[in-house]
Write a protein that holds these residues in place. Structure first.
Motif, short mmCIF file in Angstrom:
data_model
loop_
_atom_site.label_atom_id
_atom_site.label_comp_id
_atom_site.label_asym_id
_atom_site.label_seq_id
_atom_site.Cartn_x
_atom_site.Cartn_y
_atom_site.Cartn_z
N ALA A 173 -6.07 29.23 62.52
CA ALA A 173 -4.54 29.56 62.02
C ALA A 173 -4.62 30.61 61.25
CB ALA A 173 -4.15 28.21 61.41
N ILE A 174 -3.25 30.84 61.00
CA ILE A 174 -2.96 31.85 59.79
C ILE A 174 -2.68 30.82 58.70
CG2 ILE A 174 -1.34 33.52 58.98
CD1 ILE A 174 -1.05 34.48 61.63
N TYR A 175 -3.26 31.15 57.58
CA TYR A 175 -3.02 30.21 56.33
C TYR A 175 -1.84 31.08 55.57
CZ TYR A 175 -6.63 26.96 57.80
OH TYR A 175 -6.97 25.82 58.68
N TYR A 176 -1.00 30.22 55.21
CA TYR A 176 0.19 30.59 54.17
C TYR A 176 0.22 30.16 52.63
CZ TYR A 176 2.02 32.70 58.36
OH TYR A 176 2.08 33.32 59.87
N CYS A 177 0.30 30.80 51.93
CA CYS A 177 0.66 30.18 50.41
C CYS A 177 2.04 30.18 50.48
CB CYS A 177 0.13 31.21 49.45
SG CYS A 177 0.12 30.70 47.80
N ALA A 178 2.57 29.19 49.64
CA ALA A 178 4.00 28.92 49.48
C ALA A 178 4.02 28.47 47.75
CB ALA A 178 4.58 27.98 50.40
N ALA A 179 5.41 28.76 47.26
CA ALA A 179 5.60 28.35 46.07
C ALA A 179 7.09 27.82 45.83
CB ALA A 179 5.46 29.34 45.14
N ASP A 180 7.38 27.26 44.82
CA ASP A 180 8.83 26.85 44.38
C ASP A 180 9.33 26.03 45.46
OD1 ASP A 180 11.92 28.31 43.48
OD2 ASP A 180 10.86 26.43 42.72
N HIS A 181 9.11 24.57 45.35
CA HIS A 181 9.60 23.47 46.30
C HIS A 181 10.70 22.86 45.76
CE1 HIS A 181 8.99 19.04 46.98
NE2 HIS A 181 9.06 19.52 48.01
N ARG A 182 11.53 22.80 46.88
CA ARG A 182 12.81 21.92 46.52
C ARG A 182 13.04 21.29 47.69
NH1 ARG A 182 14.69 24.46 41.90
NH2 ARG A 182 14.03 26.56 41.61
#
Length: 121
Positions: free
Chosen positions: A91-100
């Motif tokens: 898969a393509i792995y994504y980083c994410a930040a700032d969750h609401r």
């Protein structure tokens, strides 16, 4: 503004390991939740793991427990150690930040990296 840059993807044989890293720049600190998602070809993006601030409380999507470990050595750097990889982890792995919002909902995350490809054969 926050920028996320992933690294560490690549090709590996089944049973192998990879370590992904995500470095954030901009206004981010240890109070910002960070996470990894992945998207396989033809499938929706799904959550893998997330890590919080302070003591670094980690969260895993149910199907990701056991082989994946998320860590946060510095406030702006999160890693994902992946062991015993399987072809279905491709898969393509994504980083994410700032969750609401909902932890595993795409729309709940403000910032995204460009993604890094992981291929397991």
């Amino acid at each position: 503004h926050v920028q996320l840059v992933e690294s560490g993807g690549g090709s590996v044989q089944a049973g192998g390991s990879l370590r992904l890293s995500c470095e954030a720049s901009g206004t981010i600190d240890s109070s910002t939740l960070m996470a990894w998602f992945r998207q396989a070809a033809g499938k929706e993006r799904e959550g893998v793991a997330a890590i919080g601030a302070g003591w670094g409380t980690s969260y895993y999507a149910e199907s990701m427990r056991g082989r994946f470990t998320i860590s946060r050595d510095r406030p702006n750097t999160v890693t994902l150690q992946m062991n015993n990889l399987k072809p279905e982890d491709t898969a393509i792995y994504y980083c994410a930040a700032d969750h609401r919002g909902g932890l595993w909902q795409d729309s709940a995350w403000t910032y995204w990296g460009q993604g890094t490809q992981v291929t397991v054969s």
